[in-house]
Design an enzyme around this catalytic site. Structure first.
Site, mmCIF file in Angstrom:
data_model
loop_
_atom_site.group_PDB
_atom_site.id
_atom_site.type_symbol
_atom_site.label_atom_id
_atom_site.label_comp_id
_atom_site.label_asym_id
_atom_site.label_seq_id
_atom_site.Cartn_x
_atom_site.Cartn_y
_atom_site.Cartn_z
ATOM 1 N N SER A 155 0.867 -1.175 0.000
ATOM 2 C CA SER A 155 0.000 0.000 0.000
ATOM 3 C C SER A 155 0.900 1.218 0.000
ATOM 4 C CB SER A 155 -0.938 -0.049 1.204
ATOM 5 O OG SER A 155 -1.806 1.058 1.196
ATOM 6 N N TYR A 169 -5.124 7.755 -6.448
ATOM 7 C CA TYR A 169 -4.099 6.870 -5.860
ATOM 8 C C TYR A 169 -4.516 6.419 -4.463
ATOM 9 C CZ TYR A 169 0.548 5.393 -4.234
ATOM 10 O OH TYR A 169 1.606 4.693 -3.716
ATOM 11 N N LYS A 173 -5.356 2.645 -3.039
ATOM 12 C CA LYS A 173 -4.593 2.049 -1.941
ATOM 13 C C LYS A 173 -5.471 1.764 -0.712
ATOM 14 C CE LYS A 173 -0.438 1.830 -3.845
ATOM 15 N NZ LYS A 173 0.198 0.536 -4.139
HETATM 16 N N1 LIG Z 1 8.180 5.196 -4.267
HETATM 17 C C1 LIG Z 1 7.322 5.669 -3.381
HETATM 18 O O1 LIG Z 1 7.411 6.842 -2.979
HETATM 19 C C2 LIG Z 1 6.247 4.802 -2.829
HETATM 20 C C3 LIG Z 1 5.792 3.671 -3.487
HETATM 21 N N2 LIG Z 1 4.766 2.924 -2.954
HETATM 22 C C4 LIG Z 1 4.250 1.757 -3.648
HETATM 23 O O2 LIG Z 1 5.288 0.811 -3.800
HETATM 24 C C5 LIG Z 1 5.122 0.094 -5.010
HETATM 25 C C6 LIG Z 1 6.389 0.156 -5.840
HETATM 26 O O3 LIG Z 1 6.707 1.499 -6.082
HETATM 27 P P1 LIG Z 1 8.087 1.957 -6.744
HETATM 28 O O4 LIG Z 1 9.138 0.982 -6.431
HETATM 29 O O5 LIG Z 1 8.276 3.374 -6.403
HETATM 30 O O6 LIG Z 1 7.667 1.875 -8.284
HETATM 31 P P2 LIG Z 1 8.486 1.900 -9.653
HETATM 32 O O7 LIG Z 1 7.701 2.769 -10.567
HETATM 33 O O8 LIG Z 1 9.913 2.214 -9.447
HETATM 34 O O9 LIG Z 1 8.319 0.389 -10.123
HETATM 35 C C7 LIG Z 1 7.059 -0.106 -10.402
HETATM 36 C C8 LIG Z 1 7.141 -1.560 -10.799
HETATM 37 O O10 LIG Z 1 5.824 -2.054 -11.063
HETATM 38 C C9 LIG Z 1 5.778 -2.570 -12.389
HETATM 39 N N3 LIG Z 1 4.456 -2.337 -12.955
HETATM 40 C C10 LIG Z 1 3.828 -1.151 -13.109
HETATM 41 N N4 LIG Z 1 2.658 -1.308 -13.730
HETATM 42 C C11 LIG Z 1 2.531 -2.634 -13.981
HETATM 43 C C12 LIG Z 1 1.546 -3.411 -14.627
HETATM 44 N N5 LIG Z 1 0.433 -2.865 -15.148
HETATM 45 N N6 LIG Z 1 1.737 -4.746 -14.728
HETATM 46 C C13 LIG Z 1 2.861 -5.308 -14.219
HETATM 47 N N7 LIG Z 1 3.823 -4.619 -13.607
HETATM 48 C C14 LIG Z 1 3.667 -3.291 -13.488
HETATM 49 C C15 LIG Z 1 6.898 -1.816 -13.105
HETATM 50 O O11 LIG Z 1 7.383 -2.466 -14.251
HETATM 51 P P3 LIG Z 1 6.814 -2.142 -15.740
HETATM 52 O O12 LIG Z 1 6.600 -0.664 -15.817
HETATM 53 O O13 LIG Z 1 7.828 -2.663 -16.683
HETATM 54 O O14 LIG Z 1 5.532 -2.889 -15.811
HETATM 55 C C16 LIG Z 1 7.961 -1.773 -12.032
HETATM 56 O O15 LIG Z 1 8.632 -2.998 -11.959
HETATM 57 C C17 LIG Z 1 3.899 0.679 -5.691
HETATM 58 O O16 LIG Z 1 2.773 -0.102 -5.391
HETATM 59 C C18 LIG Z 1 3.762 2.051 -5.048
HETATM 60 O O17 LIG Z 1 2.441 2.512 -5.056
HETATM 61 C C19 LIG Z 1 4.197 3.255 -1.754
HETATM 62 C C20 LIG Z 1 4.627 4.342 -1.058
HETATM 63 C C21 LIG Z 1 5.675 5.204 -1.548
HETATM 64 C C1 LIG Z 2 -0.845 10.384 14.301
HETATM 65 C C2 LIG Z 2 -0.198 11.192 13.335
HETATM 66 C C3 LIG Z 2 0.486 10.561 12.194
HETATM 67 C C4 LIG Z 2 1.442 11.484 11.551
HETATM 68 C C5 LIG Z 2 2.142 11.096 10.308
HETATM 69 C C6 LIG Z 2 1.455 11.533 9.074
HETATM 70 C C7 LIG Z 2 2.278 11.499 7.865
HETATM 71 C C8 LIG Z 2 1.432 11.283 6.642
HETATM 72 C C9 LIG Z 2 2.128 11.608 5.384
HETATM 73 C C10 LIG Z 2 1.500 10.964 4.202
HETATM 74 C C11 LIG Z 2 2.530 10.665 3.163
HETATM 75 C C12 LIG Z 2 2.014 9.994 1.945
HETATM 76 C C13 LIG Z 2 3.161 9.579 1.051
HETATM 77 C C14 LIG Z 2 2.727 8.740 -0.086
HETATM 78 C C15 LIG Z 2 3.886 8.269 -0.920
HETATM 79 C C16 LIG Z 2 3.463 7.558 -2.142
HETATM 80 O O1 LIG Z 2 2.766 6.592 -2.094
HETATM 81 C C17 LIG Z 2 3.885 8.153 -3.408
HETATM 82 N N1 LIG Z 2 5.245 8.552 -3.414
HETATM 83 C C18 LIG Z 2 3.587 7.295 -4.565
HETATM 84 O O2 LIG Z 2 4.395 6.229 -4.634
#
Ligand SMILES: NC(=O)C1=CN([C@@H]2O[C@H](COP(=O)(O)OP(=O)(O)OC[C@H]3O[C@@H](n4cnc5c(N)ncnc54)[C@H](OP(=O)(O)O)[C@@H]3O)[C@@H](O)[C@H]2O)C=CC1
Ligand SMILES: CCCCCCCCCCCCCCCC(=O)[C@@H](N)CO
Length: 308
Positions: A155, A169, A173
Site C-alpha cells: 500500500s 491513488y 490504496k
Molecule cells: N516510491 C514511493 O514513494 C512509494 C511507493 N509505494 C508503492 O510501492 C510500489 C512500488 O513502487 P516503486 O518501487 O516506487 O515503483 P516503480 O515505478 O519504481 O516500479 C514499479 C514496478 O511495477 C511494475 N508495474 C507497473 N505497472 C505494472 C503493470 N500494469 N503490470 C505489471 N507490472 C507493473 C513496473 O514495471 P513495468 O513498468 O515494466 O511494468 C515496475 O517494476 C507501488 O505499489 C507504489 O504505489 C508506496 C509508497 C511510496
Molecule cells: C498520528 C499522526 C500521524 C502522523 C504522520 C502523518 C504522515 C502522513 C504523510 C503521508 C505521506 C504519503 C506519502 C505517499 C507516498 C506515495 O505513495 C507516493 N510517493 C507514490 O508512490
C-alpha cells in the site's frame, strides 16, 4: 496478558529461505530491492513486470549482487489471463508480494478519468488478478509443506490517510486494505497470513518520475513523513512478512500513523496491540494536529496564489 490472549491471528514465523517468493513490480524500485533481499536470504525468487528489458536488467543486477538467478515473467497485471499463465509457469508460490503500482498525482478536477481508471485498474484490479491466480496452488502448498504462507500487499501511507493530489491513488490504496482485511478472514484456515506494507515517499525510479509533476501541496503534505531508500523499505517489508504482521509501517511517522488508523484491523502482535489500545486517544489528538497543519498549508497556498 488479556491482549496476549486476544490478538488474532496468532503470530507465526513465515520462513523465507528455500521458499518461492513471487514479486510483482520486481524490476524496479521497492520490488527490485525486495527481490534482491529475498534472493540474498536464500529464497527462490520470481519477478513480474511489463517491460522485458527492465526485467532482464533486474535479473542481471540481482545475479551480480547475490549470485542468484531469479525467474522473470513479462505480463501486465491488468490482464488476468496473462497473469494466470505467468503464475502457472512460475510454479506454486509461498510468499506472494503484490508490489506493482502506478501513481500520477494530480487534482481530481484536472485529472482525466482515463488516468483515474488506470491507477484503479493496475493497483486494485491487478492485485485481484494476481491473488486469484496464485491462491489455489498456495493453499495446496501450505498443506504439503506444513509451513505458513504469506500474501503481502504494497500500500502506501497515502493508503492510510487521504492526501491532496492523490484522490485516485489514495482510493486505490485504501481499497487494498478492505481487500486485505476480508482476505485474511478467508485464508487464515489455510495458514496464509496477509501483510500490508505502508511506505512513505521512497527513492525509486517511479518516485523520481512522480516528483517531477507532483503538485506543491502534495509535496508539502507528503513531506510530513520522512523519505526512505528502497532498500530500507524492502528490509521493513520482509521483516513484517516474516513475522506475519498485518500492518507493516516503515518509519517512525508510519508507526504513529498505523496506531492512529488501527481501526478494526487484525493484530497479531500483543505489544503493538497494547500501543494501539493505550495510544488511541493521544494518537487521535496528534492526527488532528497534523490535519490542522495540512489545512493551514492549503489555506496559505491558496491565499499566496491569490496574492500573485
Ligand atoms: N516510491 C514511493 O514513494 C512509494 C511507493 N509505494 C508503492 O510501492 C510500489 C512500488 O513502487 P516503486 O518501487 O516506487 O515503483 P516503480 O515505478 O519504481 O516500479 C514499479 C514496478 O511495477 C511494475 N508495474 C507497473 N505497472 C505494472 C503493470 N500494469 N503490470 C505489471 N507490472 C507493473 C513496473 O514495471 P513495468 O513498468 O515494466 O511494468 C515496475 O517494476 C507501488 O505499489 C507504489 O504505489 C508506496 C509508497 C511510496
Ligand atoms: C498520528 C499522526 C500521524 C502522523 C504522520 C502523518 C504522515 C502522513 C504523510 C503521508 C505521506 C504519503 C506519502 C505517499 C507516498 C506515495 O505513495 C507516493 N510517493 C507514490 O508512490
Amino acid at each position: 496478558a488479556v491482549l496476549a490472549f486476544l490478538v488474532r491471528p496468532r503470530p507465526v514465523r513465515v520462513p523465507i529461505k528455500g521458499r518461492h517468493v513471487f514479486i510483482t513490480g520486481g524490476s524496479s524500485g521497492i520490488g527490485l530491492a525486495l527481490a534482491r533481499l529475498a534472493a540474498a536470504e536464500g529464497a527462490h525468487v520470481s519477478i513480474l513486470a511489463r517491460r522485458a528489458a527492465q526485467l532482464q536488467e533486474a535479473r542481471d543486477a540481482i545475479r551480480l549482487a547475490t549470485g542468484v538467478d531469479v525467474a522473470i515473467f513479462s505480463a501486465d497485471v491488468r490482464d488476468a489471463d496473462a497473469v494466470a499463465k505467468a503464475v502457472e509457469a512460475a510454479g506454486p508460490v509461498d510468499v506472494l508480494v503484490c508490489n506493482h503500482g502506478v501513481f500520477t498525482p494530480q487534482e481530481l478536477e484536472k485529472q482525466d478519468l482515463e488516468e483515474v481508471r488506470f491507477m484503479v485498474e493496475v493497483n486494485l484490479m491487478g492485485t485481484f488478478n494476481l491473488i486469484k491466480a496464485a491462491l489455489p496452488t498456495m493453499k495446496q502448498r501450505t498443506k504439503v509443506t506444513g509451513l505458513p504462507a504469506s500474501i503481502a500487499i504494497m500500500s502506501s501511507q497515502a493508503g492510510q490517510v487521504g492526501v491532496y493530489g492523490y484522490t485516485a491513488y489514495s482510493a486505490s490504496k485504501f481499497a487494498l486494505r478492505g481487500l486485505a482485511e476480508a482476505l485474511q478472514h478467508e485464508v487464515i484456515a489455510d495458514d496464509i497470513h496477509v501483510s500490508m506494507i505502508f511506505p512513505p515517499d521512497t527513492e525509486t525510479p517511479g518516485f523520481a518520475e512522480e516528483h517531477r509533476r507532483r503538485p506543491d501541496l502534495t509535496n508539502i503534505i507528503a513531506g510530513s513523513s520522512g523519505g526512505m531508500k528502497a532498500d530500507d523499505v524492502a528490509k521493513k517489508a520482509l521483516d513484517g512478512i516474516k513475522s506475519s504482521r498485518f500492518i507493516v509501517p516503515c518509519n517512525f511517522e508510519g508507526t504513529m500513523l498505523s496506531i492512529a488508523t488501527a481501526g478494526l484491523s487484525p493484530q497479531s502482535s500483543f505489544l503493538t496491540a497494547l500501543a494501539e489500545v493505550l495510544g488511541a486517544g493521544f494518537m487521535r489528538f496528534m492526527g488532528l494536529c497534523f490535519q490542522w497543519n495540512w489545512f493551514s498549508s492549503i489555506e496559505n497556498w491558496h491565499s499566496k496564489k491569490k496574492g500573485l
